[in-house]
Design a protein around this motif. Sequence first.
Motif, PDB file in Angstrom:
ATOM      1  N   ILE A 396      25.636  53.062  -7.278  1.00 24.75           N
ATOM      2  CA  ILE A 396      26.538  53.472  -6.201  1.00 24.75           C
ATOM      3  C   ILE A 396      25.760  54.222  -5.133  1.00 24.75           C
ATOM      4  CG2 ILE A 396      28.535  54.908  -5.609  1.00 24.75           C
ATOM      5  CD1 ILE A 396      29.593  54.383  -8.442  1.00 24.75           C
ATOM      6  N   ALA A 397      24.954  55.193  -5.562  1.00 29.52           N
ATOM      7  CA  ALA A 397      24.181  55.979  -4.606  1.00 29.52           C
ATOM      8  C   ALA A 397      23.231  55.086  -3.811  1.00 29.52           C
ATOM      9  CB  ALA A 397      23.403  57.080  -5.335  1.00 29.52           C
ATOM     10  N   LYS A 398      22.531  54.195  -4.517  1.00 29.40           N
ATOM     11  CA  LYS A 398      21.561  53.331  -3.841  1.00 29.40           C
ATOM     12  C   LYS A 398      22.245  52.425  -2.833  1.00 29.40           C
ATOM     13  CE  LYS A 398      18.657  49.839  -2.997  1.00 29.40           C
ATOM     14  NZ  LYS A 398      18.980  48.671  -2.137  1.00 29.40           N
ATOM     15  N   ALA A 399      23.258  51.695  -3.242  1.00 31.24           N
ATOM     16  CA  ALA A 399      23.853  50.682  -2.381  1.00 31.24           C
ATOM     17  C   ALA A 399      24.816  51.280  -1.355  1.00 31.24           C
ATOM     18  CB  ALA A 399      24.564  49.632  -3.228  1.00 31.24           C
ATOM     19  N   PHE A 400      25.712  52.137  -1.781  1.00 32.20           N
ATOM     20  CA  PHE A 400      26.706  52.680  -0.857  1.00 32.20           C
ATOM     21  C   PHE A 400      26.050  53.528   0.223  1.00 32.20           C
ATOM     22  CE2 PHE A 400      29.806  55.946   0.437  1.00 32.20           C
ATOM     23  CZ  PHE A 400      30.831  55.129   0.889  1.00 32.20           C
ATOM     24  N   LEU A 401      25.105  54.393  -0.164  1.00 28.48           N
ATOM     25  CA  LEU A 401      24.495  55.268   0.830  1.00 28.48           C
ATOM     26  C   LEU A 401      23.581  54.509   1.782  1.00 28.48           C
ATOM     27  CD1 LEU A 401      23.756  58.579  -1.108  1.00 28.48           C
ATOM     28  CD2 LEU A 401      25.764  57.919   0.232  1.00 28.48           C
TER      29      LEU A 401
END
Length: 599
Positions: A396-401
């Motif tokens: 989530i952190a990698k893709a969303f941010l």
Amino acid sequence: MPEYKAPLRDMRFAMNELLNIKQHYATLPGGEEATPELIDAILEEGAKFAENELAPLNRSGDQEGCRWEDGEVFTPSGFKEAYDKFVEGGWPSLSHSPDLGGQGLPESLGIVINELVGTANWSWSMYPGLSHGAMNTLEAHGTDEQQQQYLVPLIEGRWTGTMCLTEPHCGTDLGLLRTKAEPNEDGSYAISGTKIFISAGEHDMAENIIHIVLARLPDAPKGTKGISLFIVPKYHVNADGSLAERNGVSCGSLEHKMGIHGNSTCVMNFDRAQGYLIGPANKGLNCMFTFMNTARIGTALQGLAHAEFGFQNSLTYARERLQMRSLTGPKAEDKPADPIIVHPDVRRMLLTQKAFAEGGRALVYFAAQQVDKANHGETEEERQAAEQLLSFLTPIAKAFLTETGFESANLGLQIFGGHGYISEWGMEQNVRDSRISMLYEGTTGIQALDLLGRKVLMTQGETLKSFTKIVHKFCQSEIYNPQMQPYIEPLQAINKEWGELTMKIGMSAMQNRDEVGAASVDYLMYSGYAVLAYFWALAAKTAQQSIAAGTDEEAFYQAKISTANFYFKRLLPRTRTLAETMVSGADCLMELEEGAFSF
């Protein structure tokens, strides 16, 4: 000229007020060394280095780029000198074991410093950034001898590291890789093959480069079960640690890229290069995930960095640029027009950047705390719980941010109008540099499959529950607080819907596995908005308490509440569309026959 000012006040808010870093560090072995005074001193010095040494090289590094000559790569002017100062300041050793020459401070503190460095100059930051992943891999899987020979110089910063995965014929599908590792009589291996897209694969900033390479042994099983991991140094290393002759590894060319021109992205050729097995044979992919998970958190930081950089510069511009009058009457009567920050649409763009940058900072720092706990928790139960939560949050952190970081970079360019398209303002570079973040370390689609397929559905939702339970407890604690109702009611609703949507997709996937791929990216983006909703609700609560207690920083805390209001009213509603599209099914994607695609 674009500028960067370290957002120390907001960094301290996230660390100290949202996430109680002091209490967190008290639970870690050696954490007592990380006193508030020491942390402040490290932040201040890190900010000075980022602002004074790295930020001035950001645009010039983009313009000059790296230069390839007969296999040698030369970095932009000033890069090597900045790296020497970085090493002299002891920054590479910050969060590594004292037994190996490190300072023993928590990994999460190192990630905070990486934000400063990366926002100031992402291209430059990748050189030591890749080294950090190599260090973690050696620390986790290397023998004592390998750690002494290779890890200690990496921690000192005298050497740098890379990860060599991708080959011309395969990207994410590493089961297709062909690089060979043939045993030598002395127990080493002859590594032969070509790797592409190798960041910092060759450069002039350090005396040696340690490549962490995936390759196949002669009798290896096919696919991902037959991959091993090897240490391949640029220069051979003598028993006393001195450097010997050049190994059979060379840079064949530099990639011609859209952005991050200051970092060397290399085609690396291995011509029977001498390498050394790290970890068990045919288990290289398992070992490499140590490196890849580190890199994915680092790439999440990149999304945060481009959002922050875009926000800072477009905010300054919006306060100075005069265009038209406010629709409700002049706001700067002494000037021929109002600054564009008075216009609602410019406010929309600035608040979107601010919400993604500051919310993303809270998410990254929270994930960094889980890294600390997973590695140093007091009990096995605590370590496993942190590892599970981290495994859920990482994609989530990698893709969303990175998706929202790119959106924020584009908004920065838009706020500048025509000037944003002109290079000297730095906004078009920010857009170009940010675009890669959604591709490397696994594309958004790959991260989404990892999240929905592997992390959520394959665990029957247990990893999802590791986060939704946190949200549920928070909501229960604030359910009777009238000031928090604008946040708690929608947060409760989305937390409940999250589980319901997961179950619905899982049921559909039992009939047709394509349903997972069809839903995955929408599911990941939905998850990202839900996660940031929690952190913005937490920020609003913290700000309300600080104002109620009395503070001379009321404007700072009121800005947190206003941004939380904007997030819940303008950004969180994006989940309404995502909730519908993620369950719309795979049929509309797959019904068109391949041959019917035409132009």
